[in-house]
Design a protein around this motif. Structure first.
Motif, PDB file in Angstrom:
ATOM      1  N   MET A   1       0.841  -1.171   0.000  1.00 12.83           N
ATOM      2  CA  MET A   1       0.000   0.000   0.000  1.00 12.83           C
ATOM      3  C   MET A   1       0.890   1.239   0.000  1.00 12.83           C
ATOM      4  N   VAL A   2       0.403   2.274  -0.629  1.00 14.17           N
ATOM      5  CA  VAL A   2       1.141   3.528  -0.721  1.00 14.17           C
ATOM      6  C   VAL A   2       1.092   4.240   0.634  1.00 14.17           C
ATOM      7  N   PRO A   3       2.258   4.703   1.147  1.00 10.52           N
ATOM      8  CA  PRO A   3       2.289   5.308   2.486  1.00 10.52           C
ATOM      9  C   PRO A   3       1.379   6.522   2.649  1.00 10.52           C
ATOM     10  N   PHE A   4       1.273   7.392   1.634  1.00 12.86           N
ATOM     11  CA  PHE A   4       0.417   8.572   1.816  1.00 12.86           C
ATOM     12  C   PHE A   4      -1.049   8.192   1.926  1.00 12.86           C
ATOM     13  N   LEU A   5      -1.446   7.107   1.270  1.00 14.79           N
ATOM     14  CA  LEU A   5      -2.824   6.640   1.380  1.00 14.79           C
ATOM     15  C   LEU A   5      -3.101   6.147   2.793  1.00 14.79           C
ATOM     16  N   GLN A   6      -2.177   5.402   3.344  1.00 13.65           N
ATOM     17  CA  GLN A   6      -2.336   4.914   4.716  1.00 13.65           C
ATOM     18  C   GLN A   6      -2.368   6.087   5.689  1.00 13.65           C
ATOM     19  N   GLY A   7      -1.552   7.107   5.447  1.00 18.59           N
ATOM     20  CA  GLY A   7      -1.556   8.294   6.297  1.00 18.59           C
ATOM     21  C   GLY A   7      -2.891   9.022   6.256  1.00 18.59           C
ATOM     22  N   LYS A   8      -3.480   9.138   5.057  1.00 16.42           N
ATOM     23  CA  LYS A   8      -4.785   9.777   4.930  1.00 16.42           C
ATOM     24  C   LYS A   8      -5.855   8.990   5.683  1.00 16.42           C
ATOM     25  N   ILE A   9      -5.804   7.664   5.544  1.00 13.33           N
ATOM     26  CA  ILE A   9      -6.794   6.827   6.226  1.00 13.33           C
ATOM     27  C   ILE A   9      -6.642   6.969   7.738  1.00 13.33           C
ATOM     28  N   TYR A  18     -15.096   8.500   9.642  1.00 15.58           N
ATOM     29  CA  TYR A  18     -15.041   7.107   9.221  1.00 15.58           C
ATOM     30  C   TYR A  18     -15.509   6.911   7.783  1.00 15.58           C
ATOM     31  N   GLY A  19     -16.484   7.683   7.346  1.00 21.08           N
ATOM     32  CA  GLY A  19     -16.949   7.576   5.972  1.00 21.08           C
ATOM     33  C   GLY A  19     -15.865   7.951   4.976  1.00 21.08           C
ATOM     34  N   HIS A  20     -15.127   9.029   5.288  1.00 22.87           N
ATOM     35  CA  HIS A  20     -14.029   9.438   4.415  1.00 22.87           C
ATOM     36  C   HIS A  20     -12.921   8.383   4.399  1.00 22.87           C
ATOM     37  N   ALA A  21     -12.617   7.831   5.569  1.00 25.16           N
ATOM     38  CA  ALA A  21     -11.581   6.802   5.648  1.00 25.16           C
ATOM     39  C   ALA A  21     -11.987   5.578   4.834  1.00 25.16           C
ATOM     40  N   GLN A  22     -13.245   5.203   4.943  1.00 27.25           N
ATOM     41  CA  GLN A  22     -13.729   4.049   4.186  1.00 27.25           C
ATOM     42  C   GLN A  22     -13.659   4.325   2.685  1.00 27.25           C
ATOM     43  N   ASN A  23     -14.027   5.522   2.263  1.00 26.28           N
ATOM     44  CA  ASN A  23     -13.959   5.868   0.835  1.00 26.28           C
ATOM     45  C   ASN A  23     -12.523   5.837   0.318  1.00 26.28           C
ATOM     46  N   GLU A  24     -11.571   6.317   1.115  1.00 23.29           N
ATOM     47  CA  GLU A  24     -10.164   6.270   0.708  1.00 23.29           C
ATOM     48  C   GLU A  24      -9.693   4.822   0.564  1.00 23.29           C
ATOM     49  N   ALA A  25     -10.108   3.974   1.510  1.00 27.78           N
ATOM     50  CA  ALA A  25      -9.717   2.559   1.438  1.00 27.78           C
ATOM     51  C   ALA A  25     -10.341   1.882   0.216  1.00 27.78           C
ATOM     52  N   LEU A  26     -11.594   2.196  -0.084  1.00 28.29           N
ATOM     53  CA  LEU A  26     -12.238   1.624  -1.267  1.00 28.29           C
ATOM     54  C   LEU A  26     -11.562   2.108  -2.544  1.00 28.29           C
ATOM     55  N   GLU A  27     -11.194   3.380  -2.578  1.00 36.17           N
ATOM     56  CA  GLU A  27     -10.480   3.907  -3.741  1.00 36.17           C
ATOM     57  C   GLU A  27      -9.123   3.216  -3.891  1.00 36.17           C
ATOM     58  N   LEU A  37      -4.874  -5.218   3.913  1.00 37.09           N
ATOM     59  CA  LEU A  37      -4.939  -4.135   4.891  1.00 37.09           C
ATOM     60  C   LEU A  37      -6.027  -3.138   4.516  1.00 37.09           C
ATOM     61  N   LEU A  38      -6.174  -2.849   3.242  1.00 39.52           N
ATOM     62  CA  LEU A  38      -7.246  -1.945   2.807  1.00 39.52           C
ATOM     63  C   LEU A  38      -8.613  -2.570   3.071  1.00 39.52           C
ATOM     64  N   LYS A  39      -8.727  -3.874   2.869  1.00 35.95           N
ATOM     65  CA  LYS A  39      -9.985  -4.557   3.183  1.00 35.95           C
ATOM     66  C   LYS A  39     -10.293  -4.449   4.673  1.00 35.95           C
TER      67      LYS A  39
END
Length: 75
Positions: A1-9, A18-27, A37-39
């Motif tokens: 997983m890309v580190p900046f994506l994990q940081g955003k989540i 939580y909704g934004h975090a879930q949307n980032e993980a789905l993206e 980990l995204l799942k």
């Protein structure tokens, strides 16, 4: 997983968005494939949003695989 994506989540989860975090993980799942980990993040955020049954069903099959991969990855 890309580190900046994990940081955003992590940021969204820390701020209880939580909704934004879930949307980032789905993206992330759409862009980077079948990352366990995204799942986990998708399921965890569903549970934290109060969608207990959806989050549980999403996690149930993949959680054990994720835990095993974490242990095998550290060996």
């Amino acid at each position: 997983m890309v580190p900046f994506l994990q940081g955003k989540i992590h940021y969204y989860m820390r701020e209880k968005y939580y909704g934004h975090a879930q949307n980032e993980a789905l993206e992330g799942l759409r862009k980077y494939g079948n990352d366990p980990l995204l799942k986990f993040y998708v399921g965890a955020n569903k549970v934290l949003e109060g969608e207990l049954w959806d989050g549980h069903n999403w996690n149930k099959t993949n959680f054990y695989e994720w835990v095993i991969s974490q242990f095998l990855g550290n060996v």
